[in-house]
Design a protein around this motif. Structure first.
Motif, mmCIF file in Angstrom:
data_model
loop_
_atom_site.group_PDB
_atom_site.id
_atom_site.type_symbol
_atom_site.label_atom_id
_atom_site.label_comp_id
_atom_site.label_asym_id
_atom_site.label_seq_id
_atom_site.Cartn_x
_atom_site.Cartn_y
_atom_site.Cartn_z
ATOM 1 N N LEU A 150 0.925 -1.291 -0.243
ATOM 2 C CA LEU A 150 0.148 0.148 0.027
ATOM 3 C C LEU A 150 0.931 1.479 0.128
ATOM 4 C CD1 LEU A 150 -3.105 0.460 2.240
ATOM 5 C CD2 LEU A 150 -1.384 2.307 1.811
ATOM 6 N N VAL A 151 1.163 1.901 -1.163
ATOM 7 C CA VAL A 151 1.633 3.324 -1.158
ATOM 8 C C VAL A 151 0.887 4.509 -0.776
ATOM 9 C CG1 VAL A 151 3.246 4.645 -2.638
ATOM 10 C CG2 VAL A 151 3.386 1.944 -2.953
ATOM 11 N N TYR A 152 1.298 5.541 0.159
ATOM 12 C CA TYR A 152 0.675 6.278 0.805
ATOM 13 C C TYR A 152 1.422 7.665 0.614
ATOM 14 C CZ TYR A 152 -2.580 9.050 3.810
ATOM 15 O OH TYR A 152 -3.528 9.744 4.228
ATOM 16 N N LEU A 153 0.717 8.733 0.188
ATOM 17 C CA LEU A 153 1.461 9.845 0.212
ATOM 18 C C LEU A 153 0.931 10.957 1.224
ATOM 19 C CD1 LEU A 153 3.234 12.328 -1.196
ATOM 20 C CD2 LEU A 153 0.911 12.783 -2.342
ATOM 21 N N TYR A 154 2.096 11.063 2.011
ATOM 22 C CA TYR A 154 1.652 12.023 3.221
ATOM 23 C C TYR A 154 1.563 13.548 2.914
ATOM 24 C CZ TYR A 154 1.850 8.107 6.746
ATOM 25 O OH TYR A 154 1.629 6.856 7.270
ATOM 26 N N GLU A 155 0.486 14.133 3.098
ATOM 27 C CA GLU A 155 0.160 15.255 2.864
ATOM 28 C C GLU A 155 0.325 16.290 4.199
ATOM 29 O OE1 GLU A 155 -2.970 16.241 0.112
ATOM 30 O OE2 GLU A 155 -3.199 14.290 -0.532
ATOM 31 N N TYR A 156 0.723 15.582 5.298
ATOM 32 C CA TYR A 156 0.783 16.063 6.582
ATOM 33 C C TYR A 156 1.942 15.329 7.349
ATOM 34 C CZ TYR A 156 -2.094 12.103 6.919
ATOM 35 O OH TYR A 156 -2.543 10.976 6.816
ATOM 36 N N ASP A 157 2.435 15.885 8.607
ATOM 37 C CA ASP A 157 3.099 15.233 9.223
ATOM 38 C C ASP A 157 2.470 14.097 10.142
ATOM 39 O OD1 ASP A 157 5.424 16.609 8.509
ATOM 40 O OD2 ASP A 157 5.091 18.027 10.383
ATOM 41 N N GLU A 158 3.045 12.966 10.172
ATOM 42 C CA GLU A 158 2.068 12.072 11.011
ATOM 43 C C GLU A 158 2.930 11.089 11.814
ATOM 44 O OE1 GLU A 158 -1.413 9.679 9.755
ATOM 45 O OE2 GLU A 158 0.182 8.174 9.962
ATOM 46 N N MET A 159 2.814 10.666 13.160
ATOM 47 C CA MET A 159 3.407 9.717 13.734
ATOM 48 C C MET A 159 2.739 8.388 14.055
ATOM 49 S SD MET A 159 5.005 11.964 16.751
ATOM 50 C CE MET A 159 5.850 13.657 16.316
ATOM 51 N N LYS A 160 3.367 7.308 14.149
ATOM 52 C CA LYS A 160 2.498 5.966 14.295
ATOM 53 C C LYS A 160 3.269 5.028 15.455
ATOM 54 C CE LYS A 160 0.537 4.587 9.832
ATOM 55 N NZ LYS A 160 -0.006 5.738 9.513
ATOM 56 N N TYR A 165 0.394 -9.468 9.597
ATOM 57 C CA TYR A 165 -0.665 -8.569 9.997
ATOM 58 C C TYR A 165 0.199 -7.627 10.898
ATOM 59 C CZ TYR A 165 -4.186 -6.700 13.116
ATOM 60 O OH TYR A 165 -5.275 -6.080 14.151
ATOM 61 N N ALA A 166 -0.353 -6.165 10.680
ATOM 62 C CA ALA A 166 0.149 -5.019 11.816
ATOM 63 C C ALA A 166 -1.112 -4.265 12.264
ATOM 64 C CB ALA A 166 1.192 -4.402 10.936
ATOM 65 N N LEU A 167 -0.959 -3.648 13.138
ATOM 66 C CA LEU A 167 -1.913 -2.714 13.864
ATOM 67 C C LEU A 167 -1.254 -1.588 14.177
ATOM 68 C CD1 LEU A 167 -4.895 -1.933 14.489
ATOM 69 C CD2 LEU A 167 -4.457 -3.125 16.690
ATOM 70 N N ALA A 168 -1.448 -0.328 14.143
ATOM 71 C CA ALA A 168 -0.758 0.751 14.547
ATOM 72 C C ALA A 168 -1.931 1.941 14.992
ATOM 73 C CB ALA A 168 0.138 1.322 13.718
ATOM 74 N N PHE A 169 -1.367 2.672 15.955
ATOM 75 C CA PHE A 169 -1.979 3.872 16.204
ATOM 76 C C PHE A 169 -1.328 5.193 15.773
ATOM 77 C CE2 PHE A 169 -2.729 7.718 18.849
ATOM 78 C CZ PHE A 169 -3.881 7.731 19.164
ATOM 79 N N TYR A 170 -2.281 6.116 14.926
ATOM 80 C CA TYR A 170 -1.500 7.125 14.466
ATOM 81 C C TYR A 170 -1.991 8.665 14.998
ATOM 82 C CZ TYR A 170 -5.738 7.419 11.766
ATOM 83 O OH TYR A 170 -7.044 7.508 11.132
ATOM 84 N N ALA A 171 -1.372 9.621 14.947
ATOM 85 C CA ALA A 171 -1.689 10.851 15.355
ATOM 86 C C ALA A 171 -1.028 11.731 14.212
ATOM 87 C CB ALA A 171 -1.206 11.463 16.544
ATOM 88 N N GLY A 172 -2.046 12.503 13.372
ATOM 89 C CA GLY A 172 -1.339 13.356 12.413
ATOM 90 C C GLY A 172 -1.866 14.848 12.560
ATOM 91 N N ASP A 173 -1.153 15.716 12.178
ATOM 92 C CA ASP A 173 -1.318 17.049 11.964
ATOM 93 C C ASP A 173 -1.917 17.547 10.697
ATOM 94 O OD1 ASP A 173 -1.207 19.748 12.821
ATOM 95 O OD2 ASP A 173 0.867 20.110 12.121
ATOM 96 N N ARG A 174 -3.353 17.449 10.708
ATOM 97 C CA ARG A 174 -3.893 17.735 9.431
ATOM 98 C C ARG A 174 -5.499 17.597 9.923
ATOM 99 N NH1 ARG A 174 -7.359 13.185 9.159
ATOM 100 N NH2 ARG A 174 -6.538 10.991 9.951
ATOM 101 N N ASN A 175 -6.376 18.253 9.053
ATOM 102 C CA ASN A 175 -7.608 18.362 8.956
ATOM 103 C C ASN A 175 -8.480 16.954 8.519
ATOM 104 O OD1 ASN A 175 -7.725 20.790 9.649
ATOM 105 N ND2 ASN A 175 -7.614 21.603 7.335
ATOM 106 N N ALA A 176 -9.539 16.783 9.019
ATOM 107 C CA ALA A 176 -10.128 15.400 9.037
ATOM 108 C C ALA A 176 -10.394 15.131 7.618
ATOM 109 C CB ALA A 176 -11.449 15.371 9.810
ATOM 110 N N ASP A 177 -10.615 16.136 6.569
ATOM 111 C CA ASP A 177 -11.083 15.624 5.437
ATOM 112 C C ASP A 177 -9.593 15.185 4.451
ATOM 113 O OD1 ASP A 177 -9.600 18.106 5.260
ATOM 114 O OD2 ASP A 177 -11.265 19.189 4.020
ATOM 115 N N LEU A 178 -8.469 15.204 5.032
ATOM 116 C CA LEU A 178 -7.538 14.714 4.402
ATOM 117 C C LEU A 178 -7.365 13.278 4.419
ATOM 118 C CD1 LEU A 178 -4.545 17.428 4.988
ATOM 119 C CD2 LEU A 178 -5.707 16.722 2.564
ATOM 120 N N LEU A 179 -8.175 12.381 5.118
ATOM 121 C CA LEU A 179 -7.907 11.032 5.044
ATOM 122 C C LEU A 179 -8.850 10.463 4.220
ATOM 123 C CD1 LEU A 179 -6.838 8.427 6.725
ATOM 124 C CD2 LEU A 179 -8.906 8.439 8.220
#
Length: 127
Positions: free
Chosen positions: A62-72, A113-127
């Motif tokens: 799964l290739v994802y482009l981060y349009e914001y800073d994020e931590m997992k 399998y993998a599961l992560a918690f994330y926190a991103g500096d973004r508006n909700a509409d960017l997900l």
């Protein structure tokens, strides 16, 4: 280290149980079994969103482009990570913390399998 806030918080803190269960599938990635969902979307005007990301083994990353800073933080399993632009590769396992700077294109895969918690500096509409 203890800090004293300038003013007391007026909003209550939030606790949400079992938010990692039943995550919606990432339909924009049909070749992957990726699931993601925000638990908190800019609560009380915060600039942050947070939630859970789950990935099951598939042949295609799964290739994802981060349009914001994020931590997992990896909670279970392991992610095989590759920055597709720089070639940087690593494995992130349970209890590992990860930072993705804005502009990163990351290929996610997992051997099972993998599961992560994330926190991103973004508006909700960017997900």
């Amino acid at each position: 280290m203890t800090t004293t806030p300038d003013a007391p918080a007026t909003a209550p803190f939030l606790v949400t149980s079992d938010a990692w269960k039943g995550l919606p599938r990432m339909e924009e990635y049909p070749a992957c079994e990726g699931y993601i969902g925000d638990v908190y979307e800019n609560p009380e005007g915060s600039s942050m969103c947070s939630g859970f990301f789950e990935l099951k083994h598939t042949d295609e990353p799964l290739v994802y482009l981060y349009e914001y800073d994020e931590m997992k933080v990896v909670l279970e399993g392991e992610f095989l990570l590759e920055n597709v632009d720089t070639g940087q590769k690593t494995v992130a396992r349970a209890k590992d913390a990860i930072f993705f700077p804005k502009g990163s294109r990351i290929a996610f895969s997992t051997p099972s399998y993998a599961l992560a918690f994330y926190a991103g500096d973004r508006n909700a509409d960017l997900l």
